[in-house]
Design an enzyme around this catalytic site. Structure first.
Site, mmCIF file in Angstrom:
data_model
loop_
_atom_site.group_PDB
_atom_site.id
_atom_site.type_symbol
_atom_site.label_atom_id
_atom_site.label_comp_id
_atom_site.label_asym_id
_atom_site.label_seq_id
_atom_site.Cartn_x
_atom_site.Cartn_y
_atom_site.Cartn_z
ATOM 1 N N HIS A 22 0.499 -0.912 0.235
ATOM 2 C CA HIS A 22 -0.255 0.341 0.206
ATOM 3 C C HIS A 22 0.911 1.108 -0.233
ATOM 4 O O HIS A 22 2.255 1.534 0.442
ATOM 5 C CB HIS A 22 -0.602 -0.613 1.544
ATOM 6 C CG HIS A 22 -2.063 1.402 1.241
ATOM 7 N ND1 HIS A 22 -1.551 1.971 2.392
ATOM 8 C CD2 HIS A 22 -3.009 1.926 0.449
ATOM 9 C CE1 HIS A 22 -2.641 3.440 1.898
ATOM 10 N NE2 HIS A 22 -2.979 2.938 1.151
ATOM 11 N N ASP A 30 7.440 7.034 -20.737
ATOM 12 C CA ASP A 30 6.922 6.695 -22.105
ATOM 13 C C ASP A 30 8.377 6.758 -22.678
ATOM 14 O O ASP A 30 9.320 6.594 -21.754
ATOM 15 C CB ASP A 30 6.988 7.672 -22.940
ATOM 16 C CG ASP A 30 7.754 9.277 -22.550
ATOM 17 O OD1 ASP A 30 8.481 9.307 -22.673
ATOM 18 O OD2 ASP A 30 6.857 10.751 -22.249
ATOM 19 N N ASP A 66 -4.472 3.763 -5.038
ATOM 20 C CA ASP A 66 -4.730 3.976 -3.098
ATOM 21 C C ASP A 66 -6.121 4.999 -3.313
ATOM 22 O O ASP A 66 -6.469 5.484 -4.072
ATOM 23 C CB ASP A 66 -3.242 4.772 -2.658
ATOM 24 C CG ASP A 66 -3.586 5.075 -1.322
ATOM 25 O OD1 ASP A 66 -4.558 4.787 -0.846
ATOM 26 O OD2 ASP A 66 -2.599 5.463 -1.029
ATOM 27 N N TYR A 116 10.445 14.060 -11.893
ATOM 28 C CA TYR A 116 11.740 13.138 -11.454
ATOM 29 C C TYR A 116 12.027 12.866 -10.588
ATOM 30 O O TYR A 116 12.277 11.887 -9.893
ATOM 31 C CB TYR A 116 12.501 13.759 -12.591
ATOM 32 C CG TYR A 116 12.643 14.446 -13.833
ATOM 33 C CD1 TYR A 116 11.786 13.688 -14.865
ATOM 34 C CD2 TYR A 116 12.797 14.879 -14.737
ATOM 35 C CE1 TYR A 116 11.678 12.967 -16.239
ATOM 36 C CE2 TYR A 116 12.809 15.564 -15.618
ATOM 37 C CZ TYR A 116 12.172 14.392 -17.081
ATOM 38 O OH TYR A 116 11.933 14.270 -17.924
#
Length: 146
Positions: A22, A30, A66, A116
């Protein structure tokens, strides 16, 4: 081979999905995403011959999102001034709507460099051959319930 499991889910990816708990996150990246440099602390799974929509749909068949966060799905925001269209995001929202009652409300956006940073802390990153730009998607795992 297994019955009822999408064939794009390789044994390696199934293992990773099973290991995740969890709140763990997985990035489906990509073809332009720096998978190996971002994934130094993550498990990297290569599915280069496939696109993100196919993999997203397959993962969501076995992976709960979630329910304790507003946006368990996050996309990388387009940089201001970047003249890019993202029609693939509509496809993602349709896929998510088939697997989660919140539909597109489950989807948020994260600024590119913040995405990022978040990807560096993900449990796993899936490398794809997706050619669409800004086609990265991050999923946060929920609780499996009967």
């Amino acid at each position: 081979m297994l019955k009822g499991i999408p064939s794009v889910l390789s044994p390696e990816l199934l293992k990773v999905l099973c290991e995740m708990g969890h709140s763990d996150r997985i990035v489906i990246a990509d073809g332009n995403f720096p998978v190996e440099s971002m994934g130094k602390n993550a498990k990297v799974v290569r599915l280069d011959g496939h696109g993100v929509p196919e993999i997203l749909d397959a993962i969501l068949q076995v992976f709960p999102l979630d329910t304790y966060v507003e946006h368990p799905v996050n996309l990388m925001e387009v940089m201001p001034g970047d003249p890019v269209e993202t029609p693939i995001w509509d496809e993602y929202k349709e896929i998510i709507s088939r697997h989660d009652d919140r539909g597109s409300a489950a989807v948020g956006n994260i600024e590119r460099f913040a995405f990022y940073d978040e990807a560096k802390t993900a449990y796993a990153i899936v490398a794809t051959g997706e050619m669409a730009v800004y086609a990265n998607v991050m999923l946060q795992k929920g609780v499996v319930k009967d």
